[in-house]
Write a protein that holds these residues in place. Structure first.
Motif, PDB file in Angstrom:
ATOM      1  N   ASN A   1       0.827  -1.216   0.000  1.00 41.08           N
ATOM      2  CA  ASN A   1       0.000   0.000   0.000  1.00 41.08           C
ATOM      3  C   ASN A   1       0.852   1.254   0.000  1.00 41.08           C
ATOM      4  O   ASN A   1       0.544   2.221  -0.696  1.00 41.08           O
ATOM      5  CB  ASN A   1      -0.943   0.002   1.207  1.00 41.08           C
ATOM      6  CG  ASN A   1      -2.199  -0.760   0.944  1.00 41.08           C
ATOM      7  OD1 ASN A   1      -2.796  -0.650  -0.118  1.00 41.08           O
ATOM      8  ND2 ASN A   1      -2.603  -1.557   1.905  1.00 41.08           N
TER       9      ASN A   1
ATOM     10  N   ASP B   1       0.842   4.187  -2.799  1.00 39.49           N
ATOM     11  CA  ASP B   1       0.607   5.582  -2.402  1.00 39.49           C
ATOM     12  C   ASP B   1       1.649   6.529  -2.984  1.00 39.49           C
ATOM     13  O   ASP B   1       1.377   7.704  -3.187  1.00 39.49           O
ATOM     14  CB  ASP B   1       0.615   5.732  -0.877  1.00 39.49           C
ATOM     15  CG  ASP B   1      -0.633   5.183  -0.220  1.00 39.49           C
ATOM     16  OD1 ASP B   1      -1.656   5.018  -0.919  1.00 39.49           O
ATOM     17  OD2 ASP B   1      -0.576   4.909   1.000  1.00 39.49           O
TER      18      ASP B   1
ATOM     19  N   ASP C   1      -7.249   6.030  -8.414  1.00 42.99           N
ATOM     20  CA  ASP C   1      -7.839   4.741  -8.077  1.00 42.99           C
ATOM     21  C   ASP C   1      -8.456   4.122  -9.328  1.00 42.99           C
ATOM     22  O   ASP C   1      -9.242   4.753 -10.029  1.00 42.99           O
ATOM     23  CB  ASP C   1      -8.907   4.904  -6.993  1.00 42.99           C
ATOM     24  CG  ASP C   1      -9.598   3.593  -6.667  1.00 42.99           C
ATOM     25  OD1 ASP C   1      -8.908   2.555  -6.561  1.00 42.99           O
ATOM     26  OD2 ASP C   1     -10.836   3.591  -6.513  1.00 42.99           O
TER      27      ASP C   1
ATOM     28  N   THR D   1      -9.425   0.562  -9.256  1.00 44.76           N
ATOM     29  CA  THR D   1      -9.838  -0.774  -8.838  1.00 44.76           C
ATOM     30  C   THR D   1     -10.951  -1.311  -9.716  1.00 44.76           C
ATOM     31  O   THR D   1     -10.950  -2.493 -10.080  1.00 44.76           O
ATOM     32  CB  THR D   1     -10.262  -0.759  -7.350  1.00 44.76           C
ATOM     33  OG1 THR D   1      -9.181  -0.218  -6.588  1.00 44.76           O
ATOM     34  CG2 THR D   1     -10.591  -2.143  -6.856  1.00 44.76           C
TER      35      THR D   1
ATOM     36  N   GLU E   1      -7.003  -5.984  -4.299  1.00 46.58           N
ATOM     37  CA  GLU E   1      -7.047  -5.186  -3.074  1.00 46.58           C
ATOM     38  C   GLU E   1      -7.040  -3.700  -3.424  1.00 46.58           C
ATOM     39  O   GLU E   1      -7.772  -2.910  -2.814  1.00 46.58           O
ATOM     40  CB  GLU E   1      -5.859  -5.521  -2.181  1.00 46.58           C
ATOM     41  CG  GLU E   1      -5.756  -4.681  -0.931  1.00 46.58           C
ATOM     42  CD  GLU E   1      -6.894  -4.920   0.052  1.00 46.58           C
ATOM     43  OE1 GLU E   1      -7.104  -4.034   0.894  1.00 46.58           O
ATOM     44  OE2 GLU E   1      -7.559  -5.963  -0.004  1.00 46.58           O
ATOM     45  N   ARG E   2      -6.238  -3.374  -4.428  1.00 43.62           N
ATOM     46  CA  ARG E   2      -6.089  -1.970  -4.811  1.00 43.62           C
ATOM     47  C   ARG E   2      -5.469  -1.886  -6.183  1.00 43.62           C
ATOM     48  O   ARG E   2      -4.647  -2.733  -6.536  1.00 43.62           O
ATOM     49  CB  ARG E   2      -5.206  -1.285  -3.782  1.00 43.62           C
ATOM     50  CG  ARG E   2      -5.122   0.196  -3.916  1.00 43.62           C
ATOM     51  CD  ARG E   2      -4.468   0.785  -2.690  1.00 43.62           C
ATOM     52  NE  ARG E   2      -4.232   2.197  -2.945  1.00 43.62           N
ATOM     53  CZ  ARG E   2      -3.270   2.890  -2.392  1.00 43.62           C
ATOM     54  NH1 ARG E   2      -2.447   2.335  -1.539  1.00 43.62           N
ATOM     55  NH2 ARG E   2      -3.105   4.164  -2.666  1.00 43.62           N
TER      56      ARG E   2
END
Length: 152
Positions: A53, A57, A64, A66, A147-148
């Motif tokens: 993460n 970042d 984003d 996703t 997840e991301r």
């Protein structure tokens, strides 16, 4: 915020280090209980996930994405590692890349492993593919989840 630089090698090294720590945690001494070993293993995976993460970042100008990423069905190769095809749809009018964190989980939703993969240079209004691979052997009913994902 620093400019984007390739993170696949760094992430792989960090996740591999966390994966290597788990067997050491799982080798019980007289003072270890199954619950304490499980807790330490969970902590190692949480640390690896936090690092993934953090790296996502750091991507300058990342958005984003996703919802723009889909996963195929996970498979297990002859080495016992799980892998899954990652497809990223670029709906913009310029070439973009995607950094995707894939979590491998068991049938109960427990985190088994995490991987970050880059889908590079996806042309405008096209899809790109990459393969996310676990950093260690996984057994049982392995499931994969995005997840991301960050588009940049």
């Amino acid at each position: 915020m620093p400019a984007h630089r390739p993170r696949r090698r760094t992430t792989t090294i960090l996740l591999a280090a966390a994966a290597l720590a788990v067997p050491a945690l799982a080798s019980c001494s007289d003072d270890d209980t199954p619950s304490s070993v499980a807790s330490e293993a969970a902590s190692a995976y949480a640390s690896a996930t936090a690092e993934a993460n953090r790296q996502l970042d750091e991507i300058a100008g990342g958005i984003d994405a996703t919802d723009a990423v889909k996963l195929g069905d996970p498979t297990t190769d002859s080495d016992g590692r799980a892998s899954v095809e990652v497809t990223a749809d670029n709906t913009t009018d310029s070439t973009k890349s995607f950094a995707v964190q894939v979590n491998f989980k068991d049938e109960n939703g427990n985190l088994l492993d995490a991987a970050v993969v880059t889908v590079s240079d996806v042309a405008a209004n096209k899809s790109g593919k990459a393969t996310a691979r676990s950093t260690r052997d996984l057994s049982g009913d392995v499931r994969a989840e995005v997840e991301r994902a960050v588009r940049y």
